[in-house]
Design an enzyme around this catalytic site. Structure first.
Site, PDB file in Angstrom:
ATOM      1  N   ASP A 109     -42.595   7.549 -40.179  1.00  0.00           N
ATOM      2  CA  ASP A 109     -41.585   7.997 -39.206  1.00  0.00           C
ATOM      3  C   ASP A 109     -42.158   9.111 -38.323  1.00  0.00           C
ATOM      4  O   ASP A 109     -41.455  10.059 -37.959  1.00  0.00           O
ATOM      5  CB  ASP A 109     -40.284   8.435 -39.887  1.00  0.00           C
ATOM      6  CG  ASP A 109     -39.122   8.540 -38.894  1.00  0.00           C
ATOM      7  OD1 ASP A 109     -39.291   8.167 -37.722  1.00  0.00           O
ATOM      8  OD2 ASP A 109     -38.037   9.011 -39.309  1.00  0.00           O
ATOM      9  N   HIS A 134     -43.701   2.358 -39.378  1.00  0.00           N
ATOM     10  CA  HIS A 134     -42.678   3.131 -38.666  1.00  0.00           C
ATOM     11  C   HIS A 134     -43.318   4.314 -37.942  1.00  0.00           C
ATOM     12  O   HIS A 134     -43.420   5.417 -38.484  1.00  0.00           O
ATOM     13  CB  HIS A 134     -41.640   3.609 -39.697  1.00  0.00           C
ATOM     14  CG  HIS A 134     -40.410   4.210 -39.102  1.00  0.00           C
ATOM     15  ND1 HIS A 134     -39.171   4.097 -39.695  1.00  0.00           N
ATOM     16  CD2 HIS A 134     -40.209   4.948 -37.984  1.00  0.00           C
ATOM     17  CE1 HIS A 134     -38.267   4.736 -38.969  1.00  0.00           C
ATOM     18  NE2 HIS A 134     -38.888   5.260 -37.927  1.00  0.00           N
ATOM     19  N   ARG A 169     -43.728   6.634 -28.414  1.00  0.00           N
ATOM     20  CA  ARG A 169     -43.046   7.271 -27.265  1.00  0.00           C
ATOM     21  C   ARG A 169     -43.373   6.694 -25.888  1.00  0.00           C
ATOM     22  O   ARG A 169     -42.797   7.140 -24.904  1.00  0.00           O
ATOM     23  CB  ARG A 169     -43.320   8.784 -27.226  1.00  0.00           C
ATOM     24  CG  ARG A 169     -42.942   9.541 -28.485  1.00  0.00           C
ATOM     25  CD  ARG A 169     -41.442   9.527 -28.705  1.00  0.00           C
ATOM     26  NE  ARG A 169     -41.035  10.493 -29.718  1.00  0.00           N
ATOM     27  CZ  ARG A 169     -40.076  10.261 -30.610  1.00  0.00           C
ATOM     28  NH1 ARG A 169     -39.422   9.112 -30.614  1.00  0.00           N
ATOM     29  NH2 ARG A 169     -39.736  11.170 -31.484  1.00  0.00           N
ATOM     30  N   GLY A 229     -36.998  15.118 -36.059  1.00  0.00           N
ATOM     31  CA  GLY A 229     -38.214  14.337 -36.276  1.00  0.00           C
ATOM     32  C   GLY A 229     -39.426  15.218 -36.508  1.00  0.00           C
ATOM     33  O   GLY A 229     -39.437  16.399 -36.146  1.00  0.00           O
ATOM     34  N   HIS A 252     -31.814   1.486 -39.564  1.00  0.00           N
ATOM     35  CA  HIS A 252     -31.645   2.942 -39.681  1.00  0.00           C
ATOM     36  C   HIS A 252     -30.254   3.133 -40.278  1.00  0.00           C
ATOM     37  O   HIS A 252     -29.249   3.024 -39.572  1.00  0.00           O
ATOM     38  CB  HIS A 252     -31.751   3.582 -38.290  1.00  0.00           C
ATOM     39  CG  HIS A 252     -31.477   5.045 -38.264  1.00  0.00           C
ATOM     40  ND1 HIS A 252     -32.416   5.977 -37.894  1.00  0.00           N
ATOM     41  CD2 HIS A 252     -30.368   5.747 -38.566  1.00  0.00           C
ATOM     42  CE1 HIS A 252     -31.892   7.188 -37.982  1.00  0.00           C
ATOM     43  NE2 HIS A 252     -30.632   7.069 -38.377  1.00  0.00           N
TER      44      HIS A 252
END
Ligand code: DOR
Length: 427
Positions: A302, A55, A59, A321, A176
């Protein structure tokens, strides 16, 4: 090319030399250096199989001001990772063969770790129509993990269809888990503290309710479900029940949810704003116990880079995040190894073998055995490092661990028989 890794403690056990020829581990024991061999001094270091992150937000395409594939894999290598699964919430979204193949190609060009694209479950992450999962699976990018991460696949019928659709090619839906109707405007974990701070709460049940629904859908369809970033003790209970029933479900926890709590929000520092939110200390305890007993299968970072302006904002306006690739192993050492909950073999399981297996990535996570591809993380577990921005190798620096001391240090990373990090320096 011959590489000899000298004196590493294999999975924290006894010391041995590893001989690596043309990207494969060919001998474990005592190596006599031939003249043309490159020697990596690993005396006293713990050798782990190259870490695999299920995960990661890289971008690219679309949000290159936050991260690119090239910068993201530098961060990955610095953290001991040799493979990352790139999340689909790019612009354009990775919901077509063109985008997943583009991401895979950018990964090949960067060359510092294997980049495995994740495909979106629904077109544009909009939650309305299934993306062409079969085309992405059959493409050169060989997608097996599908996720709308950042968004929950909320429509139960769509979730059911997705689970059914990916079963024939052994795909997995990575959910999610966030019931959107329970989290409208939510800013932090819902608790006495959210009341005190005057921030809209994000109840634990918003996660566990979706996981409860989804494990039942996985059972009904026979499809494979993976639960992203589990953050609550309640979800752990649902997973324990589902696994005892034989339902095909796996789950991940992030490093930050293993050590940080909602108390961090008191300073309104948006580095601590994340989705799902940091929870209560009792949740941290439950997550650690679940990772130790296998109810939670893997640690996944993440890694979610955001530019400075997106984080230097009022709490309510800031992006959610945190970056996490460079610090993941250190946090796992602090939370799990130094507490006696996992040994290094356990760390190899939750950060390499099992994530590779869940993502059906055959060339990674095979452990440190003769014949396996030579992907290694070599770690000095002694000492501690105060995390500063120069330890971060990606484009963004939104780490919750800046200024904090973490144990251990990745000294070398070897990907496909080649050093990508030598003495802490990324190639
Ligand atoms: O905090 C988060 N940030 N959680 C997510 O699920 C998405 C991620 C992002 O893309 O920034």
């Amino acid at each position: 090319m011959t590489l000899i890794v000298r004196g590493a403690r294999i999975l924290g056990g006894s010391a041995a030399d590893l001989t690596i020829e043309d990207g494969t581990i060919t001998a474990i024991g005592t190596a006599s250096a031939s003249a043309d061999a490159t020697v990596v001094d690993a005396d006293g270091l713990v050798a782990l199989p190259g870490l695999v992150d299920l995960h990661t937000h890289l971008r690219e395409p679309g949000f290159e001001q936050s991260e690119t594939v090239a910068t993201g894999v530098r961060a990955a290598a610095a953290g001991g990772f040799t493979a990352v699964f790139a999340m689909a919430n790019t612009r354009p979204v990775a919901d077509t063969v063109a985008v997943v193949e583009q991401v895979a190609e950018l990964g090949r060009r960067a060359g510092l770790a294997y980049v495995q694209p994740i495909g979106a479950v629904t077109v544009g992450l909009a939650g309305e129509r299934l993306a062409d999962l079969g085309m992405m699976a059959r493409s050169a990018a060989r997608v097996r993990v599908f996720s709308d991460d950042g968004h929950c696949v909320h429509d139960a019928q769509l979730m059911r269809r997705a689970l059914e659709y990916v079963a024939p090619f052994d795909g997995v839906i990575a959910q999610h888990a966030q019931e959107p109707t329970l989290t409208v405007g939510a800013q932090m974990h819902e608790s006495a503290l959210s009341g005190e701070l005057g921030l809209a709460g994000w109840p634990a049940v918003a996660e566990s309710a979706i996981v409860a629904r989804d494990v039942l859908l996985a059972e009904a369809t026979g499809g494979r479900l993976h639960v992203c970033h589990v953050s609550t003790g309640e979800t752990v209970e649902v997973l324990r029940w589902a696994k005892a029933r034989g339902i095909r479900v796996t789950a991940e926890v992030t490093p930050h949810h293993l050590v940080l709590t909602e108390q961090e929000v008191r300073g309104y520092d948006a580095r601590f704003k994340v989705n799902p939110p940091l929870r209560a200390a009792s949740d941290v305890d439950a997550l650690r116990a679940a990772l130790a007993d296998g109810t939670i299968d893997v640690v996944a970072t993440d890694h979610a880079p955001h530019p400075v302006e997106a984080k230097q904002a009022a709490w309510a306006d800031a992006a959610m995040g945190m970056v996490g690739l460079e610090t993941a192993l250190a946090v796992v050492q602090e939370a799990m190894v130094d507490t006696g909950l996992l040994d290094w073999e356990g760390v190899a399981r939750v950060l390499s073998t099992t994530p590779a297996r869940i993502g059906r990535l055959a060339t990674q996570g095979q452990g440190i055995v003769v014949g396996a591809p030579a992907h290694l993380a070599l770690l000095d577990p002694s000492g501690a490092t105060s995390i500063e921005t120069h330890h971060l190798h990606g484009t963004s620096t939104n780490s919750p661990f800046l200024g904090r001391s973490l144990p251990g240090r990745v000294v070398h990373t070897i990907y496909d028989g080649r050093p990508t990090v030598s003495d802490g320096v990324v190639a």
